[in-house]
Scaffold this active site. Structure first.
Site, mmCIF file in Angstrom:
data_model
loop_
_atom_site.group_PDB
_atom_site.id
_atom_site.type_symbol
_atom_site.label_atom_id
_atom_site.label_comp_id
_atom_site.label_asym_id
_atom_site.label_seq_id
_atom_site.Cartn_x
_atom_site.Cartn_y
_atom_site.Cartn_z
ATOM 1 N N ASN A 86 13.651 18.110 17.743
ATOM 2 C CA ASN A 86 15.076 18.378 17.724
ATOM 3 C C ASN A 86 15.858 17.604 18.781
ATOM 4 O OD1 ASN A 86 17.600 20.194 17.432
ATOM 5 N ND2 ASN A 86 16.947 20.582 19.541
ATOM 6 N N TYR A 128 24.757 6.467 16.826
ATOM 7 C CA TYR A 128 24.287 7.788 16.419
ATOM 8 C C TYR A 128 23.897 7.794 14.943
ATOM 9 C CZ TYR A 128 24.162 12.867 15.797
ATOM 10 O OH TYR A 128 23.766 14.148 15.509
ATOM 11 N N LYS A 145 20.116 8.447 13.321
ATOM 12 C CA LYS A 145 19.805 9.552 12.419
ATOM 13 C C LYS A 145 19.365 9.063 11.041
ATOM 14 C CE LYS A 145 20.462 12.862 15.358
ATOM 15 N NZ LYS A 145 19.334 13.702 15.800
ATOM 16 N N THR A 202 27.388 24.275 18.907
ATOM 17 C CA THR A 202 26.431 24.096 19.993
ATOM 18 C C THR A 202 27.148 23.481 21.191
ATOM 19 O OG1 THR A 202 25.849 21.832 19.362
ATOM 20 C CG2 THR A 202 24.607 23.624 18.296
#
Length: 251
Positions: A92, A156, A160, A191
């Site tokens: 994660n 990013y 991913k 989060t």
């Protein structure tokens, strides 16, 4: 999923100090697993381990920078030394970056994002796989909605997309073994990372929420539930799948 389905099993969770990682570690413990809470910030992972123990579970906190091969190997060796086996892993750990357009992204920033988000998953899988193969189990990688479509944020998004490709390739390579490999792609989830994106303001939160057709952010516990399902016996025929859990953002 039956109550305490993971009793007697051992789970390794990276980035487990906050957010989705913490929720996943807690969820595995609630289902009976012993959990190795891994992360870069010692204070955070110790708090996650404390929360697990407070609920009657078993956990150890292991500091690990997933970019460093020797630290990944040491963390997994500590897993074996403490619990004697490894059944599941949730990779994660990940970081985001600012709003710079591609031509404005510094080269060292590109390296920082790719090293953590993609190299980190590769290193973890490389050393988790031989351990899990000994008795069977599952690996779930945390990618992103940015791993299945384009969004602003080149480094990013590239990292991913790489996690998605890595997951599919590894799943095929081990499909005939007792190891299943899948991924979960979260949408906008409430989060600490998302708090940085919004700036912590009500206006910032609303701007982000407006991107979600469902009209709210996801909860870390909702993503954790997807991870546990992929590791459960109910998902025994699920291999190489990229489960998008994003409130219809990428539909």
């Amino acid at each position: 999923m039956s109550t305490k389905e993971f009793t007697g099993k051992v789970t390794f969770v990276t980035g487990a100090g906050t957010g989705i990682g913490r929720a996943t570690a807690l969820a595995f413990a609630q289902q009976g697993a012993s959990v190795v809470v891994s992360g870069h910030h010692e204070e955070n992972i110790r708090e996650t381990a404390r929360l697990i123990e407070e609920q009657g579970g078993r956990a150890i906190a292991v500091t690990c920078d997933v970019r460093r091969s020797e630290q990944v190997q040491a963390a997994l060796q500590q897993t074996i030394d403490t619990f004697g086996r490894l059944d599941y892993a949730c990779n994660n750990a990940g970081i985001d970056h600012g709003p710079e357009k591609m031509a404005d992204v510094a080269e060292d920033e590109w390296d920082r994002i790719l090293d953590t988000n993609l190299r980190g998953v590769f290193l973890c899988m490389k050393y988790e796989i031989p351990l899990i193969l000994k008795q069977g189990g599952a690996i779930v990688n945390i990618a992103s909605g940015a791993g299945v479509r384009g969004f602003p944020g080149a480094a990013y998004v590239a990292s991913k997309h790489g996690v998605v490709g890595l997951t599919k390739s590894a799943a095929l390579e081990y499909a005939t073994t007792n190891l299943r490999i899948n991924a979960v792609c979260p949408g906008i989830t409430d989060t600490p990372m998302m708090a940085r994106v919004t700036g912590g303001t009500e206006e910032g939160y609303q701007k982000v929420i407006d991107q979600e057709p469902i009209g709210r952010m996801g909860k870390p516990e909702e993503l954790a539930a997807a991870v546990l399902w992929q590791c459960s016996d109910a998902a025994s025929f699920v291999v190489g799948q990229i489960m998008v859990v994003d409130g219809a953002q990428t539909v």
